[in-house]
Design an enzyme around this catalytic site. Sequence first.
Site, PDB file in Angstrom:
ATOM      1  NE  ARG A   1      -2.770  -1.312   3.421  1.00 27.37           N
ATOM      2  CZ  ARG A   1      -3.012  -2.581   3.724  1.00 27.37           C
ATOM      3  NH1 ARG A   1      -3.649  -3.354   2.879  1.00 27.37           N
ATOM      4  NH2 ARG A   1      -2.625  -3.092   4.880  1.00 27.37           N
TER       5      ARG A   1
ATOM      6  CG  PHE B   1      -9.414  -8.474  -7.538  1.00 23.98           C
ATOM      7  CD1 PHE B   1     -10.366  -9.476  -7.729  1.00 23.98           C
ATOM      8  CD2 PHE B   1      -8.518  -8.209  -8.567  1.00 23.98           C
ATOM      9  CE1 PHE B   1     -10.410 -10.204  -8.927  1.00 23.98           C
ATOM     10  CE2 PHE B   1      -8.554  -8.924  -9.760  1.00 23.98           C
ATOM     11  CZ  PHE B   1      -9.492  -9.922  -9.938  1.00 23.98           C
TER      12      PHE B   1
ATOM     13  CG  ASP C   1     -14.422  -6.684  -4.008  1.00 23.20           C
ATOM     14  OD1 ASP C   1     -13.221  -6.771  -3.685  1.00 23.20           O
ATOM     15  OD2 ASP C   1     -15.257  -7.587  -3.782  1.00 23.20           O
TER      16      ASP C   1
ATOM     17  CG  ASP D   1      -4.337  -7.694  -3.541  1.00 22.60           C
ATOM     18  OD1 ASP D   1      -3.682  -8.750  -3.678  1.00 22.60           O
ATOM     19  OD2 ASP D   1      -4.681  -7.241  -2.437  1.00 22.60           O
TER      20      ASP D   1
ATOM     21  CB  CYS E   1      -2.175 -13.842  -1.988  1.00 23.05           C
ATOM     22  SG  CYS E   1      -3.851 -14.183  -2.493  1.00 23.05           S
TER      23      CYS E   1
HETATM   24  N1  SAH Z   1      -6.814  -5.648  -2.256  1.00 24.24           N
HETATM   25  C1  SAH Z   1      -7.520  -5.933  -1.052  1.00 24.24           C
HETATM   26  C2  SAH Z   1      -7.644  -7.415  -0.798  1.00 24.24           C
HETATM   27  C3  SAH Z   1      -8.280  -8.194  -1.932  1.00 24.24           C
HETATM   28  S1  SAH Z   1      -9.017  -9.689  -1.427  1.00 24.24           S
HETATM   29  C4  SAH Z   1      -6.873  -5.220   0.124  1.00 24.24           C
HETATM   30  O1  SAH Z   1      -5.718  -4.805   0.015  1.00 24.24           O
HETATM   31  O2  SAH Z   1      -7.532  -5.080   1.155  1.00 24.24           O
HETATM   32  C5  SAH Z   1      -9.828 -10.180  -2.857  1.00 24.24           C
HETATM   33  C6  SAH Z   1     -11.121  -9.443  -3.156  1.00 24.24           C
HETATM   34  O3  SAH Z   1     -11.516  -9.829  -4.468  1.00 24.24           O
HETATM   35  C7  SAH Z   1     -12.304  -9.776  -2.266  1.00 24.24           C
HETATM   36  O4  SAH Z   1     -12.815  -8.581  -1.724  1.00 24.24           O
HETATM   37  C8  SAH Z   1     -13.336 -10.438  -3.177  1.00 24.24           C
HETATM   38  O5  SAH Z   1     -14.674 -10.015  -2.888  1.00 24.24           O
HETATM   39  C9  SAH Z   1     -12.935  -9.914  -4.522  1.00 24.24           C
HETATM   40  N2  SAH Z   1     -13.219 -10.746  -5.696  1.00 24.24           N
HETATM   41  C10 SAH Z   1     -13.037 -12.078  -5.852  1.00 24.24           C
HETATM   42  N3  SAH Z   1     -13.286 -12.447  -7.125  1.00 24.24           N
HETATM   43  C11 SAH Z   1     -13.632 -11.320  -7.792  1.00 24.24           C
HETATM   44  C12 SAH Z   1     -13.988 -11.038  -9.147  1.00 24.24           C
HETATM   45  N4  SAH Z   1     -14.019 -11.995 -10.069  1.00 24.24           N
HETATM   46  N5  SAH Z   1     -14.278  -9.758  -9.481  1.00 24.24           N
HETATM   47  C13 SAH Z   1     -14.241  -8.778  -8.549  1.00 24.24           C
HETATM   48  N6  SAH Z   1     -13.896  -8.978  -7.255  1.00 24.24           N
HETATM   49  C14 SAH Z   1     -13.603 -10.234  -6.891  1.00 24.24           C
END
Ligand code: SAH
Length: 398
Positions: A213, A229, A251, A301, A341
């Site tokens: 971040r 995401f 998201d 992410d 991850c």
């Molecule tokens: N970048 C965030 C963590 C991401 S976790 C941070 O730093 O806090 C992954 C996220 O992707 C979750 O919130 C989940 O709801 C979302 N997600 C999973 N598959 C997805 C998709 N196909 N399209 C959009 N969001 C998605």
Amino acid sequence: MDKIVLRPGRERSVAKRHPWVFSGAVESAPDGIAAGETVEVVSHDGAVLGYGSWSPSSQIRARMLSFDAGTVPDEAFVASRVASAVGRRADFFANAYTNAVRLVNAESDGLPGVVADYYAGWVVCQFTSAGAEFWKRAIASALMKFAPFCRGVAERADAEVRAKEGLAVGGFSVMEGEEPPELVEISEGPCKFLVDVRNGHKTGFYLDQRDARMAVGSLANGAEVLNCFSYTGGFGIFARQCGAASVTQVDVSHDALELAKRNEALAHLCGTKMEYVEEDVFKFLRKCRDGRRQFDMIVLDPPKFAETRSQVMKAARGYKDINLLAMKLLRPNGILATFSCSGAMTDELFSKVLAEAAEDAGRDFQTIAKTRQGADHPVALSFPEGAYLKGVILRAMD
Ligand code: SAH
């Protein structure tokens, strides 16, 4: 105490202080050892290698707690492991950049299966091995004692991996001290975030992306940023506080975006234009491509695409797809901050996927930084499996 004997040669990894004893390494074990019970681990020729926690239903049949024949784990031993782990985080508390820190990072802190995250005085634990479950009361009471300004210790028992260890998959419960509020407010650098410790992912927040971040923030001034995401907004809120011109948070989760909006409202500053899109990222990126929408910075992410090694090739296609799409949406000199991850996805394979995506996008990129999980998520040298998070920050060269 029960004794388990390893097959010839299988003592080698334990001698190198790797904490996992796989079922195939065990030559003999008495019947009926209870889950989580401490066993003496002995080589084929009778040398005592140390002590581990027995896990009858897992492929990882025992997890080592002590590699010293003279140190038999007991409550005081476990408490001292907790105290040491907290002590190694003293700098986080001293420099006050954040009040949200992982205090115990499982195997890499000598406590297999134990995660403890600290959110502004509230500790949230996950116990994901039979041994962790066995010792959890002692661990919680040590956390209450040693975590700075600790108001309460709670458990999240909803991680699916518990089932593999034969443990009940449950909910949230308070183990020590007070009940935390519905949302815990934490601070991290220029940002504040609300953490849903009961229902949020993992223990509520992606503490492991703290350094990333900061890296993203340092490149965000004046940029039009797309945060894919987004979960509760982490990267996007950070970019905003660092002077981004606009931030689009995408998201599929409605609840995550609602919390992201509340996180935005915690900071009153700047004229950053904020947009929230509840949609599948794969679809959204294609829409941007078709609509010729461009960005100065894109963050990718995604959740874990590969849970196991066998899923890695399929996962690679998913990573390539989103990275290729994102690479095409960047303005000249634009920044792509891209993460994986999946532990099963190696650094080399991730770099290869990115290189192939760039080739297909017909653009040249240069790596300007690499990120990993922060210092509060250490990886023991003897336990390389502990490294799962990797990030690459690329700049388009045209
Ligand atoms: N970048 C965030 C963590 C991401 S976790 C941070 O730093 O806090 C992954 C996220 O992707 C979750 O919130 C989940 O709801 C979302 N997600 C999973 N598959 C997805 C998709 N196909 N399209 C959009 N969001 C998605």
